[in-house]
Design an enzyme around this catalytic site. Structure first.
Site, PDB file in Angstrom:
ATOM      1  N   GLU A   1       0.836  -1.204   0.000  1.00  0.00           N
ATOM      2  CA  GLU A   1       0.000   0.000   0.000  1.00  0.00           C
ATOM      3  C   GLU A   1       0.869   1.252   0.000  1.00  0.00           C
ATOM      4  OE1 GLU A   1      -2.411  -2.923   2.632  1.00  0.00           O
ATOM      5  OE2 GLU A   1      -0.313  -2.608   2.068  1.00  0.00           O
TER       6      GLU A   1
ATOM      7  N   ARG B   1      -4.518 -15.354  -2.762  1.00  0.00           N
ATOM      8  CA  ARG B   1      -4.925 -15.224  -1.359  1.00  0.00           C
ATOM      9  C   ARG B   1      -5.995 -14.165  -1.143  1.00  0.00           C
ATOM     10  NH1 ARG B   1      -0.543 -13.768   2.096  1.00  0.00           N
ATOM     11  NH2 ARG B   1       0.466 -12.827   0.301  1.00  0.00           N
TER      12      ARG B   1
ATOM     13  N   CYS C   1      -2.400  -2.990   7.361  1.00  0.00           N
ATOM     14  CA  CYS C   1      -1.852  -3.098   8.713  1.00  0.00           C
ATOM     15  C   CYS C   1      -2.049  -1.769   9.448  1.00  0.00           C
ATOM     16  CB  CYS C   1      -0.373  -3.479   8.660  1.00  0.00           C
ATOM     17  SG  CYS C   1       0.719  -2.149   8.079  1.00  0.00           S
TER      18      CYS C   1
ATOM     19  N   TYR D   1      -4.591   8.878  16.282  1.00  0.00           N
ATOM     20  CA  TYR D   1      -3.838  10.113  16.511  1.00  0.00           C
ATOM     21  C   TYR D   1      -3.815  10.840  15.177  1.00  0.00           C
ATOM     22  CZ  TYR D   1       0.195  13.180  16.939  1.00  0.00           C
ATOM     23  OH  TYR D   1       1.028  14.259  16.922  1.00  0.00           O
TER      24      TYR D   1
ATOM     25  N   TRP E   1      -1.896  13.203  12.992  1.00  0.00           N
ATOM     26  CA  TRP E   1      -0.632  13.866  12.734  1.00  0.00           C
ATOM     27  C   TRP E   1      -0.847  14.967  11.717  1.00  0.00           C
ATOM     28  CZ3 TRP E   1       2.560  13.186   8.129  1.00  0.00           C
ATOM     29  CH2 TRP E   1       3.806  13.789   8.224  1.00  0.00           C
TER      30      TRP E   1
END
Length: 134
Positions: free
Chosen positions: A61, A87, A93, A130, A132
């Protein structure tokens, strides 16, 4: 969670990611390879593939996001990651989720769900992130 059925454009993006990983896989005896694809607001598509390394090389990604950025795309609408060896789709993630929320909070992510493959806003995947400010 704002789950939506996939569109024909989403399937086109999945096919690009699948083709990218199939043509560049490390194969069954290597590290499992992931391909990714991202769509810009003007409809252009960009692909990437992960660079697995024990130090934590970049996810597919992030490579696809970098490819889009290097090509001048700033407004991205959709992203997907697909595993090699058939798959299927994978959710991003945690690191990728944080980067998506920070750089492209409106982007939709294609991922597997109990209802089948769907799209969801990146912000739904990291609801208490969070924020940023680059």
């Amino acid at each position: 969670m704002d789950l939506r059925p996939l569109t024909p454009e989403d399937h086109e993006l999945i096919e690009l990611a699948r083709r990218t990983v199939d043509e560049n896989t490390d194969g069954p005896d290597g590290i499992y390879t992931m391909g990714a694809a991202v769509r810009s607001a003007d409809g252009r598509l960009y692909a990437g593939i992960n660079l697995y390394h024990f130090t934590g090389g970049p996810c597919a990604e992030l490579v696809a996001l970098g490819h889009a950025r290097a090509s001048g795309a700033r407004d991205l609408t959709t992203i997907v990651a697909v595993g090699n060896e058939n798959r299927g789709l994978f959710a991003p993630c945690g690191r990728d989720r944080q980067i998506l929320v920070d750089y492209h909070p409106g982007i939709r992510v294609l991922l597997p769900t109990p209802q089948g493959n769907r799209s969801v806003p990146a912000t739904d995947l990291l609801p208490t992130a969070y924020h940023w400010q680059p």
